[in-house]
Motif scaffolding. Structure first.
Motif, PDB file in Angstrom:
ATOM      1  N   ARG A  83       0.851  -1.198   0.000  1.00 25.05           N
ATOM      2  CA  ARG A  83       0.000   0.000   0.000  1.00 25.05           C
ATOM      3  C   ARG A  83       0.884   1.244   0.000  1.00 25.05           C
ATOM      4  NH1 ARG A  83      -4.924   1.187   4.226  1.00 25.05           N
ATOM      5  NH2 ARG A  83      -5.773   2.972   3.129  1.00 25.05           N
ATOM      6  N   ILE A  84       0.648   2.101  -0.975  1.00 25.73           N
ATOM      7  CA  ILE A  84       1.415   3.329  -1.120  1.00 25.73           C
ATOM      8  C   ILE A  84       0.567   4.496  -0.641  1.00 25.73           C
ATOM      9  CG2 ILE A  84       2.569   4.847  -2.772  1.00 25.73           C
ATOM     10  CD1 ILE A  84       2.996   2.390  -4.535  1.00 25.73           C
ATOM     11  N   ALA A  85       1.181   5.388   0.113  1.00 29.44           N
ATOM     12  CA  ALA A  85       0.465   6.573   0.587  1.00 29.44           C
ATOM     13  C   ALA A  85       0.107   7.455  -0.609  1.00 29.44           C
ATOM     14  CB  ALA A  85       1.322   7.346   1.571  1.00 29.44           C
ATOM     15  N   PRO A  86      -1.127   7.947  -0.654  1.00 29.25           N
ATOM     16  CA  PRO A  86      -1.526   8.810  -1.777  1.00 29.25           C
ATOM     17  C   PRO A  86      -0.700  10.092  -1.788  1.00 29.25           C
ATOM     18  CG  PRO A  86      -3.438   8.166  -0.460  1.00 29.25           C
ATOM     19  CD  PRO A  86      -2.225   7.703   0.265  1.00 29.25           C
ATOM     20  N   GLY A  87      -0.409  10.549  -2.977  1.00 27.40           N
ATOM     21  CA  GLY A  87       0.357  11.770  -3.150  1.00 27.40           C
ATOM     22  C   GLY A  87       0.249  12.225  -4.591  1.00 27.40           C
ATOM     23  N   ASP A  88       1.044  13.198  -4.944  1.00 25.66           N
ATOM     24  CA  ASP A  88       1.029  13.717  -6.315  1.00 25.66           C
ATOM     25  C   ASP A  88       2.064  12.956  -7.146  1.00 25.66           C
ATOM     26  OD1 ASP A  88       0.482  15.201  -8.535  1.00 25.66           O
ATOM     27  OD2 ASP A  88       1.672  16.923  -7.919  1.00 25.66           O
ATOM     28  N   PHE A  89       1.587  11.951  -7.854  1.00 30.46           N
ATOM     29  CA  PHE A  89       2.441  11.119  -8.693  1.00 30.46           C
ATOM     30  C   PHE A  89       2.364  11.540 -10.161  1.00 30.46           C
ATOM     31  CE2 PHE A  89       1.926   8.509  -4.963  1.00 30.46           C
ATOM     32  CZ  PHE A  89       3.176   7.957  -4.805  1.00 30.46           C
ATOM     33  N   THR A  90       1.855  12.732 -10.429  1.00 27.92           N
ATOM     34  CA  THR A  90       1.674  13.180 -11.810  1.00 27.92           C
ATOM     35  C   THR A  90       3.006  13.305 -12.535  1.00 27.92           C
ATOM     36  OG1 THR A  90      -0.261  14.404 -11.051  1.00 27.92           O
ATOM     37  CG2 THR A  90       0.564  14.918 -13.244  1.00 27.92           C
ATOM     38  N   GLU A  91       3.978  13.940 -11.908  1.00 23.85           N
ATOM     39  CA  GLU A  91       5.280  14.114 -12.566  1.00 23.85           C
ATOM     40  C   GLU A  91       6.001  12.786 -12.744  1.00 23.85           C
ATOM     41  OE1 GLU A  91       6.476  16.812 -14.053  1.00 23.85           O
ATOM     42  OE2 GLU A  91       4.551  17.718 -13.551  1.00 23.85           O
ATOM     43  N   VAL A  92       5.872  11.906 -11.767  1.00 27.49           N
ATOM     44  CA  VAL A  92       6.490  10.581 -11.886  1.00 27.49           C
ATOM     45  C   VAL A  92       5.880   9.826 -13.060  1.00 27.49           C
ATOM     46  CG1 VAL A  92       6.828   8.369 -10.715  1.00 27.49           C
ATOM     47  CG2 VAL A  92       7.011  10.492  -9.426  1.00 27.49           C
ATOM     48  N   CYS A  93       4.557   9.889 -13.182  1.00 31.30           N
ATOM     49  CA  CYS A  93       3.886   9.189 -14.280  1.00 31.30           C
ATOM     50  C   CYS A  93       4.194   9.824 -15.633  1.00 31.30           C
ATOM     51  CB  CYS A  93       2.383   9.144 -14.036  1.00 31.30           C
ATOM     52  SG  CYS A  93       1.944   8.044 -12.684  1.00 31.30           S
ATOM     53  N   ARG A  94       4.360  11.130 -15.663  1.00 32.82           N
ATOM     54  CA  ARG A  94       4.755  11.774 -16.929  1.00 32.82           C
ATOM     55  C   ARG A  94       6.141  11.321 -17.361  1.00 32.82           C
ATOM     56  NH1 ARG A  94       2.409  17.743 -15.751  1.00 32.82           N
ATOM     57  NH2 ARG A  94       0.252  17.247 -16.249  1.00 32.82           N
ATOM     58  N   MET A  95       7.037  11.181 -16.405  1.00 32.50           N
ATOM     59  CA  MET A  95       8.381  10.713 -16.731  1.00 32.50           C
ATOM     60  C   MET A  95       8.336   9.256 -17.178  1.00 32.50           C
ATOM     61  SD  MET A  95      11.461  11.420 -17.202  1.00 32.50           S
ATOM     62  CE  MET A  95      11.510  13.075 -16.562  1.00 32.50           C
ATOM     63  N   LEU A  96       7.515   8.436 -16.517  1.00 32.15           N
ATOM     64  CA  LEU A  96       7.377   7.036 -16.933  1.00 32.15           C
ATOM     65  C   LEU A  96       6.755   6.930 -18.319  1.00 32.15           C
ATOM     66  CD1 LEU A  96       6.244   5.382 -13.598  1.00 32.15           C
ATOM     67  CD2 LEU A  96       8.451   5.147 -14.732  1.00 32.15           C
TER      68      LEU A  96
END
Length: 159
Positions: A83-96
């Motif tokens: 389980r991952i704590a919710p956060g702003d993963f938008t930039e990580v996903c854009r890089m992926l």
């Protein structure tokens, strides 16, 4: 006659299973044991802070493919928690999303596995990011890299 018989059976089962109100719900639904989701029992783990400290952003922008792969492998390892704590993963996903289209296949496969781990760990909190990742996963891999279809399907279908 049958209506009375079934009503009597329902009242009997309601009494036996300590469900005193017949209107509270179906007795037969109460007979099936409910499974406990392991996801709900585990404490969420923050992966954004260790990701910043690990030099992820410098690694994914490196010119060498081995450095990019190591940076994404670090993300894959961090995101493999239940389980991952919710956060702003938008930039990580854009890089992926950019790394999926990388020239090196090993980097692209590692990025797809990282997306799968993020989706498994975030569940419903990943839905906003999945909207712009899924079309790229399906279109790019179907048209240009069909041999990446199996890691991608493993990441998507494990949900």
């Amino acid at each position: 006659f049958w209506c009375l018989y079934f009503a009597a059976v329902r009242v009997f089962f309601a009494f036996v299973f300590e469900e005193h109100s017949v209107l509270a719900g179906s007795v037969f639904c109460r007979l099936v044991p409910q499974q406990v989701d392991e996801y709900e029992l585990v404490d969420p783990v923050d992966i954004l802070t260790p990701l910043e400290k690990s030099g992820f952003w410098d690694g994914v922008k490196a010119a060498k493919w081995s450095e990019r792969k190591e940076a994404v492998a670090e993300l894959t390892k961090l995101a493999s928690t239940k389980r991952i704590a919710p956060g702003d993963f938008t930039e990580v996903c854009r890089m992926l999303k950019k790394l999926i289209t990388d020239v090196n296949i090993a980097v692209a496969v590692e990025a797809i596995q990282a997306i799968g781990n993020l989706a498994r760990g975030l569940r419903t909190h990943f839905s906003g990011n999945s909207c712009f990742l899924l079309p790229v996963l399906l279109l790019y891999n179907e048209l240009y890299r069909p041999h990446l279809l199996f890691p991608m399907l493993g990441a998507v279908l494990d949900q």
